[in-house]
Design an enzyme around this catalytic site. Structure first.
Site, short mmCIF file in Angstrom:
data_model
loop_
_atom_site.label_atom_id
_atom_site.label_comp_id
_atom_site.label_asym_id
_atom_site.label_seq_id
_atom_site.Cartn_x
_atom_site.Cartn_y
_atom_site.Cartn_z
N THR A 1 36.27 16.83 33.27
CA THR A 1 35.66 16.00 32.23
C THR A 1 36.27 16.31 30.87
O THR A 1 36.63 15.41 30.10
CB THR A 1 34.14 16.24 32.19
OG1 THR A 1 33.59 16.00 33.47
CG2 THR A 1 33.48 15.34 31.17
N TYR B 1 28.70 6.27 39.08
CA TYR B 1 28.43 4.84 38.96
C TYR B 1 27.88 4.23 40.25
O TYR B 1 26.90 3.50 40.22
CB TYR B 1 29.66 4.05 38.49
CG TYR B 1 29.32 2.63 38.12
CD1 TYR B 1 28.74 2.33 36.89
CD2 TYR B 1 29.55 1.58 39.01
CE1 TYR B 1 28.40 1.03 36.56
CE2 TYR B 1 29.21 0.28 38.69
CZ TYR B 1 28.63 0.01 37.46
OH TYR B 1 28.28 -1.28 37.14
N TYR C 1 31.06 19.48 42.34
CA TYR C 1 30.67 19.50 40.92
C TYR C 1 29.47 18.58 40.74
O TYR C 1 29.58 17.37 40.94
CB TYR C 1 31.87 19.05 40.09
CG TYR C 1 31.68 18.94 38.60
CD1 TYR C 1 30.60 19.51 37.94
CD2 TYR C 1 32.63 18.27 37.83
CE1 TYR C 1 30.45 19.41 36.57
CE2 TYR C 1 32.49 18.16 36.45
CZ TYR C 1 31.40 18.73 35.82
OH TYR C 1 31.26 18.62 34.46
N ARG D 1 26.14 12.97 33.71
CA ARG D 1 27.34 12.13 33.57
C ARG D 1 27.45 11.12 34.71
O ARG D 1 27.97 10.02 34.52
CB ARG D 1 28.59 13.01 33.59
CG ARG D 1 28.77 13.84 32.33
CD ARG D 1 30.00 13.40 31.58
NE ARG D 1 30.26 14.22 30.41
CZ ARG D 1 31.06 13.85 29.43
NH1 ARG D 1 31.67 12.68 29.46
NH2 ARG D 1 31.26 14.64 28.40
N LYS E 1 30.04 23.89 41.21
CA LYS E 1 29.83 23.93 39.76
C LYS E 1 28.54 23.18 39.49
O LYS E 1 28.47 21.96 39.66
CB LYS E 1 31.00 23.30 39.01
CG LYS E 1 30.80 23.26 37.49
CD LYS E 1 31.93 22.51 36.79
CE LYS E 1 31.66 22.43 35.29
NZ LYS E 1 32.72 21.67 34.57
N ILE F 1 32.45 27.55 34.62
CA ILE F 1 33.56 26.68 34.24
C ILE F 1 33.17 26.13 32.88
O ILE F 1 32.26 25.31 32.76
CB ILE F 1 33.80 25.58 35.28
CG1 ILE F 1 34.25 26.21 36.61
CG2 ILE F 1 34.85 24.60 34.78
CD1 ILE F 1 34.47 25.21 37.74
#
Length: 295
Positions: A45, A108, A135, A140, A163, A205
């Protein structure tokens, strides 16, 4: 197989007049390795991978592998909202020598939990033996990878770590309860590194480590060694920096901070725009307070 632990940096990507700035990227990576960073994460990202072409992403990963030269693992962001594109992205990363892939949950589409399992299984089947870090960043992506689903992914040998970016300590405990030591737990939230490690995490991270690699490396090392007073002092000391690095959409602030440090310009790609002047002044003041910028 390399281990993915400690203070790992989600690398920002420098641009110059719209193009990938390879020289500045190499300088950033050298700064990271000199500062104690234990792993490099290009094309996540923070790296603005979603606005880069496949050729640009592969070049950035190749540069990271070249600069790391075996001194730190390189885990390339290769996630997509398309399973077939994710498989292709992992192939690009493997072809230039990445040590693993960081795969965000498809965004999405809002897949079901069963769909998430099948997504990761499909990528693993396409790339047998290649390490995958899943992740989870629901803020997001619009989908949350639940602990019960992560437990199902423990049956996929290629899935070696997660993550977890919810910032939830109950979530960290739930993951340890369900998965034990089967997966390496990595924080994806700079604000909660110490408590996450206390709950069973093995590292982070980080976005903030782009700017303060030594400070984050020391925080993670102290927390993992049980030196909680030292770790707490560092976590508190970095708290305002974290706030300012997320006061606008990441990576806008971190790229401005790297510009203030003289590493590269603050250029971002649309639809992101440069940091607003009032926030930039606050961030510069904090960088000076921490001794990261002189004068």
């Amino acid at each position: 197989m390399k281990t993915f632990e400690g203070s790992m940096t989600a690398l920002a990507t420098p641009f110059r007049q719209g193009a990938f700035d390879e020289g500045a990227y190499r300088a950033l990576i050298r700064q990271q390795l000199a500062g104690g960073t234990s792993g490099l994460i290009p094309m996540g990202t923070t790296g603005e991978a979603v606005t880069m072409s496949a050729e640009e992403r592969q070049l950035a990963i190749r540069v990271a592998v070249d600069e790391a030269a075996g001194r730190a693992p390189v885990v390339a962001g290769a996630g997509s909202n398309s399973t077939s594109e994710t498989i292709a992205g992992v192939r690009l990363a493997r072809d230039v020598g990445a040590d693993g892939a960081l795969l965000v949950t498809p965004f999405y589409n809002k897949p079901t939990q069963a769909g998430l399992v099948e997504h990761y299984k499909a990528v693993a089947r396409a790339h047998p033996g290649f390490p995958i870090i899943v992740y989870n960043v629901p803020g997001r992506t619009g989908v949350d990878l639940l602990p019960e689903t992560v437990l199902r992914l423990c049956d996929v040998p290629e899935v070696v770590a997660i993550k977890e970016a919810t910032g939830s300590m109950p979530r960290a405990v739930d993951l340890v309860e369900k998965c034990g030591d089967r997966l390496t737990l990595l924080s994806g939230d700079d604000f909660t590194v110490l408590p996450f490690i206390a709950c069973g995490g093995k590292g982070v991270i980080s976005v903030s480590s782009n700017v303060a690699p030594r400070m984050m490396a020391d925080l993670v090392a102290a927390a993992r060694a049980g030196r909680f007073e030292q770790a707490r002092a560092l976590q508190v000391r970095m708290n305002e920096l974290h706030r300012l690095l997320f006061v606008e959409s990441s990576p806008i602030p971190v790229k401005w901070a790297l510009h203030a440090l003289g590493l590269f310009g603050p250029e971002v790609r649309l639809p992101l725009v440069p940091m607003t002047e009032p926030n930039a002044r606050k961030l510069e003041a904090e960088l000076r307070k921490l001794g990261l910028v002189q004068g």
